[in-house]
Design an enzyme around this catalytic site. Structure first.
Site, mmCIF file in Angstrom:
data_model
loop_
_atom_site.group_PDB
_atom_site.id
_atom_site.type_symbol
_atom_site.label_atom_id
_atom_site.label_comp_id
_atom_site.label_asym_id
_atom_site.label_seq_id
_atom_site.Cartn_x
_atom_site.Cartn_y
_atom_site.Cartn_z
ATOM 1 N N ASN A 1 51.521 -14.822 -25.618
ATOM 2 C CA ASN A 1 50.130 -15.240 -25.779
ATOM 3 C C ASN A 1 49.949 -15.936 -27.116
ATOM 4 O O ASN A 1 50.655 -15.650 -28.088
ATOM 5 C CB ASN A 1 49.187 -14.036 -25.655
ATOM 6 C CG ASN A 1 48.958 -13.333 -26.979
ATOM 7 O OD1 ASN A 1 48.116 -13.751 -27.772
ATOM 8 N ND2 ASN A 1 49.730 -12.273 -27.235
ATOM 9 N N GLY B 1 45.173 -16.634 -30.837
ATOM 10 C CA GLY B 1 44.704 -17.053 -32.155
ATOM 11 C C GLY B 1 43.582 -16.222 -32.721
ATOM 12 O O GLY B 1 42.737 -16.727 -33.473
ATOM 13 N N LEU B 2 43.546 -14.926 -32.379
ATOM 14 C CA LEU B 2 42.541 -13.996 -32.927
ATOM 15 C C LEU B 2 41.110 -14.467 -32.670
ATOM 16 O O LEU B 2 40.252 -14.423 -33.552
ATOM 17 C CB LEU B 2 42.759 -13.774 -34.431
ATOM 18 C CG LEU B 2 44.077 -13.095 -34.819
ATOM 19 C CD1 LEU B 2 44.213 -13.021 -36.330
ATOM 20 C CD2 LEU B 2 44.167 -11.703 -34.207
ATOM 21 N N ASN C 1 45.821 -5.324 -39.288
ATOM 22 C CA ASN C 1 46.754 -6.245 -38.645
ATOM 23 C C ASN C 1 47.465 -7.039 -39.742
ATOM 24 O O ASN C 1 46.965 -8.039 -40.228
ATOM 25 C CB ASN C 1 45.998 -7.175 -37.696
ATOM 26 C CG ASN C 1 46.921 -8.115 -36.946
ATOM 27 O OD1 ASN C 1 48.112 -8.185 -37.212
ATOM 28 N ND2 ASN C 1 46.366 -8.859 -36.010
ATOM 29 N N CYS D 1 48.961 -11.272 -39.892
ATOM 30 C CA CYS D 1 48.222 -12.516 -40.117
ATOM 31 C C CYS D 1 48.852 -13.326 -41.257
ATOM 32 O O CYS D 1 49.417 -12.767 -42.188
ATOM 33 C CB CYS D 1 46.768 -12.210 -40.475
ATOM 34 S SG CYS D 1 45.839 -11.438 -39.153
#
Length: 341
Positions: free
Chosen positions: A69, A72-73, A127, A130
């Site tokens: 996937n 792109g957040l 997270n 990034c």
């Protein structure tokens, strides 16, 4: 009844199964299929300071035993989450772990600060995968010092009562070193692993399958890597709670992570084709523990690290009973009561 209770920092969860960030939405999507309050926790998609459109389509492509996937957040930002999504989850008495993301240490800290007084937040998950715009786009998780700075800033912005988890990537040279740096910086627990960076090319169009060229690989294909990472980090940091994830589809998959050292597990890609996967995995995990004569989940966390005589239970097909080999010799006898050594 099997005791499935587990602890992450100062927070006690009734069971170890939760969603993986980004795969269960903000709860409404899965709430059509089961009561989200029955999960150990619901982990939100990664929340950023401002709305984000994400990457162009196509964003998703299947691969053997997995999915790539490149979303792109995408998300509406922290303000929309606080006013729309978190109250909905609170009404359903869901335990919420908020995944947070950003492009700089300051952005992470700002999101954590805004969550400080929000009701219903059980924990914050960082997270770390990034890109850091202040360091030429290098991923925070790639360097122990960068990951530690990030954890330290979030820990300082979040209330002490709210555990902070660092979500780690296996796309690094030494995940144990990154884990130790995060723990030293104040992380109350670790989530692992995040997706692996990958790519697929369409041999008909002769072009990349994803508009963003590369994407994040998840699903059963990454499970052996994830189990290895959990095992290695638990060996180095046995007192630090771990949320294990990566390709969990069944209760036995979840048990494998627990044996490696995870105190809790997260189900991600499986929910894309089975929205009820989390509650099914929980039911199957409970059944797997019962079949092995195990009364408490806590008794088998990290059991794969211990000598065979510590607690070894299985079902003997010859007698149809749970049996134990407490000496590690191969001879067994029916269990009358809990057998440990």
């Amino acid at each position: 009844m099997t005791d499935l209770e587990t602890r992450i920092g100062d927070v006690t969860l009734p069971n170890p199964v939760m969603t993986a960030a980004g795969c269960g939405g903000t709860g409404r999507e899965l709430g059509r299929f089961f009561d989200v309050g029955k999960l150990g926790a619901l982990v939100t998609p990664s929340i950023m300071p401002s709305p984000r459109a994400g990457r162009p389509a196509p964003r998703l492509t299947e691969t053997p035993s997995g999915v790539l996937n490149a979303a792109g957040l995408q998300g509406p930002g922290i303000e929309a989450f606080l006013t729309r999504d978190l109250p909905w989850l609170a009404e359903r008495e869901a335990r919420v772990i908020v995944s947070i993301a950003g492009g700089s240490v300051g952005e992470y800290a700002e999101v954590a600060r805004l969550l400080a007084d929000a009701p219903g937040v059980a924990a914050i998950e960082i997270n770390t995968s990034c890109p850091n715009v202040e360091d030429r786009g290098s991923m925070f998780a790639a360097h122990p010092s960068a990951a530690a700075r990030l954890v330290r800033a979030v820990r300082a912005s979040a209330p002490r009562r709210v555990p902070v988890l660092a979500k780690l990537s296996a796309d690094v040279t030494d995940i144990v070193g990154v884990a130790m740096a995060c723990a030293d910086a104040g992380a109350d627990g670790l989530s692992m692993i995040n997706t692996l960076h990958g790519m697929a090319i369409d041999t008909d169009t002769l072009r990349p399958r994803l508009a963003g060229i590369t994407g994040e690989l998840s699903g059963p294909a990454i499970r052996p890597v994830a189990v290895r990472c959990v095992y290695q980090v638990h060996a180095a940091l046995p007192e630090v709670p771990i949320v294990g994830m990566g390709g969990i589809r069944t209760g036995l998959d979840a048990l494998e992570f627990v044996l490696a050292g995870a105190s809790a597990v997260a189900v991600g890609t499986a929910t894309l084709h089975d929205p009820s996967a989390c509650v099914r995995v929980l039911r199957e995990l409970d059944g797997a523990l019962k079949e092995r004569g195990i009364d408490r989940l806590a008794d088998v966390v990290g059991l794969a690290h211990k000598p065979a005589g510590s607690l070894y239970r299985r079902i003997d097909p010859n007698v149809g009973l749970a049996v134990a080999d407490t000496a590690g010799t191969g001879s067994t006898e029916p269990i009358e009561q809990e057998t440990t050594q």
